[in-house]
Design an enzyme around this catalytic site. Structure first.
Site, short mmCIF file in Angstrom:
data_model
loop_
_atom_site.label_atom_id
_atom_site.label_comp_id
_atom_site.label_asym_id
_atom_site.label_seq_id
_atom_site.Cartn_x
_atom_site.Cartn_y
_atom_site.Cartn_z
N GLU A 155 0.85 -1.19 0.00
CA GLU A 155 0.00 0.00 0.00
C GLU A 155 0.88 1.23 0.00
O GLU A 155 2.00 1.20 0.50
CB GLU A 155 -0.86 0.04 1.28
CG GLU A 155 -2.07 -0.83 1.19
CD GLU A 155 -2.96 -0.78 2.43
OE1 GLU A 155 -2.61 -0.13 3.43
OE2 GLU A 155 -4.01 -1.43 2.36
N ARG A 177 -6.23 2.83 27.58
CA ARG A 177 -5.88 1.43 27.85
C ARG A 177 -4.71 1.43 28.83
O ARG A 177 -3.63 1.95 28.50
CB ARG A 177 -5.43 0.73 26.58
CG ARG A 177 -6.50 0.65 25.52
CD ARG A 177 -6.02 -0.27 24.41
NE ARG A 177 -6.93 -0.26 23.28
CZ ARG A 177 -6.88 -1.15 22.29
NH1 ARG A 177 -5.96 -2.12 22.30
NH2 ARG A 177 -7.74 -1.09 21.30
N HIS A 224 1.65 0.48 16.13
CA HIS A 224 0.38 0.11 15.52
C HIS A 224 -0.63 -0.46 16.51
O HIS A 224 -1.61 -1.07 16.11
CB HIS A 224 0.58 -0.89 14.35
CG HIS A 224 1.56 -0.41 13.33
ND1 HIS A 224 1.38 0.74 12.63
CD2 HIS A 224 2.75 -0.92 12.93
CE1 HIS A 224 2.41 0.93 11.81
NE2 HIS A 224 3.27 -0.06 11.99
N ARG A 265 -15.40 -8.97 14.88
CA ARG A 265 -15.57 -9.30 16.30
C ARG A 265 -15.82 -8.02 17.07
O ARG A 265 -15.76 -6.93 16.51
CB ARG A 265 -14.29 -9.97 16.82
CG ARG A 265 -13.09 -9.07 16.56
CD ARG A 265 -11.84 -9.51 17.27
NE ARG A 265 -10.67 -8.80 16.80
CZ ARG A 265 -10.30 -7.59 17.17
NH1 ARG A 265 -11.03 -6.92 18.05
NH2 ARG A 265 -9.22 -7.03 16.68
N HIS A 324 -6.58 7.34 12.25
CA HIS A 324 -7.23 6.02 12.21
C HIS A 324 -8.67 6.25 12.65
O HIS A 324 -8.93 6.60 13.80
CB HIS A 324 -6.52 5.04 13.14
CG HIS A 324 -7.22 3.72 13.27
ND1 HIS A 324 -6.68 2.53 12.82
CD2 HIS A 324 -8.43 3.39 13.79
CE1 HIS A 324 -7.52 1.55 13.07
NE2 HIS A 324 -8.60 2.04 13.65
N GLU A 334 -12.32 -0.44 9.51
CA GLU A 334 -11.28 0.54 9.85
C GLU A 334 -10.81 1.27 8.60
O GLU A 334 -10.61 0.66 7.54
CB GLU A 334 -10.07 -0.17 10.49
CG GLU A 334 -10.41 -0.90 11.77
CD GLU A 334 -9.20 -1.39 12.54
OE1 GLU A 334 -9.31 -1.56 13.76
OE2 GLU A 334 -8.13 -1.62 11.93
P1 ADP Z 1 -3.28 -4.88 11.75
O1 ADP Z 1 -4.24 -5.89 11.24
O2 ADP Z 1 -1.91 -5.44 11.96
O3 ADP Z 1 -3.82 -4.11 12.92
P2 ADP Z 1 -3.99 -2.64 9.97
O4 ADP Z 1 -4.09 -2.76 8.49
O5 ADP Z 1 -5.25 -2.52 10.74
O6 ADP Z 1 -3.09 -3.84 10.54
O7 ADP Z 1 -3.08 -1.39 10.33
C1 ADP Z 1 -2.71 -1.11 11.66
C2 ADP Z 1 -2.15 0.29 11.75
O8 ADP Z 1 -1.02 0.43 10.88
C3 ADP Z 1 -3.11 1.39 11.32
O9 ADP Z 1 -3.98 1.80 12.36
C4 ADP Z 1 -2.14 2.47 10.92
O10 ADP Z 1 -1.62 3.09 12.07
C5 ADP Z 1 -0.99 1.70 10.27
N1 ADP Z 1 -1.19 1.59 8.79
C6 ADP Z 1 -1.82 0.61 8.12
N2 ADP Z 1 -1.84 0.83 6.78
C7 ADP Z 1 -1.18 2.00 6.59
C8 ADP Z 1 -0.84 2.81 5.43
N3 ADP Z 1 -1.18 2.42 4.20
N4 ADP Z 1 -0.15 3.96 5.64
C9 ADP Z 1 0.22 4.36 6.89
N5 ADP Z 1 -0.06 3.65 8.00
C10 ADP Z 1 -0.75 2.49 7.88
#
Ligand code: ADP
Length: 446
Positions: A200, A337, A235, A291, A208, A275
């Site tokens: 990506e 948290r 993250h 979930r 977020h 999300e």
């Molecule tokens: P996971 O399943 O590991 O939680 P996510 O796809 O939900 O992965 O992403 C977790 C976090 O990673 C997001 O909340 C954001 O902070 C960061 N993130 C994910 N994708 C991107 C992106 N394309 N660019 C910048 N940060 C990202």
């Protein structure tokens, strides 16, 4: 309605589910490892069954032991909680095959959303905006390079089986790409046993934003507004708030309606969260969690709806009791948290609680399984409490949060309470002016 629900989890979330069950007149069965024999979720449940030794893989992830516990106690349904078995499609399938109801979506929906490449394609086809990137998995470094050139650096390599921020690596330029690609693959293999990765565009300053959703088996779906979970470390979410200080009313309504429409068209049942990253007025889908989520609490505070009760009702086949117009948003809510960790180094700090005083008063909620004298075991997640406050507006909510954090005392072990006290006093936080990288930058400056 169910008469008896087995809760296949531990800690605060097991208590949260127990509370919803008891208010509905449903008996509860707790399961626990030998390390959790004295845990509060075991003490409060109507019955309990020991399902194995401390390591999660031998107890909370032990499918035969959980199914046996459900059989011998005569439970009708199994609630998987959060983490552990909650997004395991095979488990959901086995629960149903053994004649119990799985309190969650269908195994098929868990499977589609659990594979992030398939999930992205599915929601894109249903009209959700996604982050520019590869169309599917990326098999070689050469392919990675060519996709990165198309979308432009920096790029993010992500694990298809991802979760908890694992298997995610940034490449700032072509020189850094081979290493990021290899590291993401090997980390994904180690964490998930699956090294498929996708790419990506790496967004530099997004928030977020996630939408809380609920669907039933009768074609209905509603949303409970959004949560802003941008305050993250590695993250992982640290503080969440609802509504987001970064959205206006039109954006809020649009994204909520769009997300609810997606789950309605999917025929999705139960609670779920879509999300997004949000940057420069645009939303980009990143994943769907099939979930309950830890931070569901703040949506409950601003809507007055017990989401776990609704989840259980939907699993029992009942139609939603709410239409979209019945969901009225009221005020502001923030959750902190609190982890059993050193607030500076983040080293886990298990051990015995010596002195425990949770805060109270109007609109203050503490979801925790702690009690004075309890021994926090070293085997599990370090989150030990959630402090959730509500106010008629964001300012009142912040003042109440500050007061509640001052009152909160957890003695005997290190916790992240002092970190929360300083975070919520930062001008950027007070102004709602933060993105997903804010906390890491703040910690690096300290
Ligand atoms: P996971 O399943 O590991 O939680 P996510 O796809 O939900 O992965 O992403 C977790 C976090 O990673 C997001 O909340 C954001 O902070 C960061 N993130 C994910 N994708 C991107 C992106 N394309 N660019 C910048 N940060 C990202």
């Amino acid at each position: 309605m169910f008469e008896k629900v087995l809760i296949a989890n531990r800690g605060e979330i097991a208590l949260r589910i127990h509370r919803a069950c008891h208010e509905m007149g449903i008996q509860t069965v707790a399961v626990h490892s030998t390390a959790d024999a004295d845990a509060m979720h075991v003490r409060l449940a109507d019955e309990s069954v020991c399902i194995g030794p401390p390591p999660s893989k031998s107890s909370y992830l032990n499918i035969p032991a959980i199914l046996t516990a459900a059989s011998i106690t005569g439970a009708d349904a199994i609630h998987p909680g959060i983490g552990f078995m909650s997004e395991n499609a095979n488990f959901a399938e086995m629960v149903e095959q053994h004649g119990f109801t799985f309190i969650g979506p269908t195994p098929e929906h868990i499977r589609i959303m659990g594979d992030k490449v398939t999930a992205k394609k599915t929601v894109k086809d249903l009209g959700l905006p996604t982050v520019p990137g590869s169309d599917g998995g990326i098999a070689t470094v050469e392919e990675a390079k060519s996709v990165a050139e198309d979308i432009g650096y920096p790029v993010l390599i992500k694990a298809a089986a991802g979760g908890g921020g694992k298997g995610m690596k940034v490449a700032r330029d072509a020189a850094g790409l081979p290493e990021a690609y290899q590291l993401a693959r090997s980390e994904a293999m180690a964490a998930f046993g699956n090294d498929e990765v996708y790419m990506e565009k790496y967004l530099e300053k997004p928030r977020h934003i996630e939408v809380q959703l609920l669907g039933d088996m009768h074609g209905n779906a509603v949303h409970f507004g959004e949560r802003d979970c941008s305050i993250q470390r590695r993250h992982q979410k640290v503080i969440e708030e609802a509504p987001s200080p970064g959205l206006n009313a039109t954006e809020r309504e649009q994204i909520g309606a769009l997300a609810a429409d997606v789950i309605r068209r999917l025929g999705y049942r139960g609670v779920g969260t879509i999300e997004f990253l949000y940057e420069n007025g645009r939303f980009y889908f990143i994943e769907m969690n099939t979930r309950l989520q830890i931070e569901h609490t703040i949506s409950e505070m601003i809507t007055g709806v017990d989401l776990v009760r609704e989840q259980i009702r939907v699993a029992a086949g009942l139609p939603l009791t709410y239409k979209q117009e019945d969901i009225v948003f009221n005020g502001h809510s923030i959750e902190c948290r609190i982890n059993a960790e050193n607030p500076e180094t983040f080293t886990p700090s298990p051990g015995q609680i010596q002195g425990y005083h949770p805060p109270g008063g109007l609109d203050v909620r503490v979801d925790s399984a702690l009690y004075d004298g309890y021994r926090v075991p070293p085997h599990y997640d370090s989150m030990i409490a959630k402090l959730i406050v509500h106010g008629t507006n964001r300012n009142e909510c912040l003042l109440r949060l500050r007061r509640a954090l001052e009152e909160f005392h957890i003695g005997g072990i290190d916790t992240t309470l002092p970190l929360h006290r300083t975070l919520i006093a930062q001008p950027d936080f007070i102004n709602g002016d933060y993105d997903i990288h804010w906390l890491e930058k703040y910690l690096a400056r300290k």
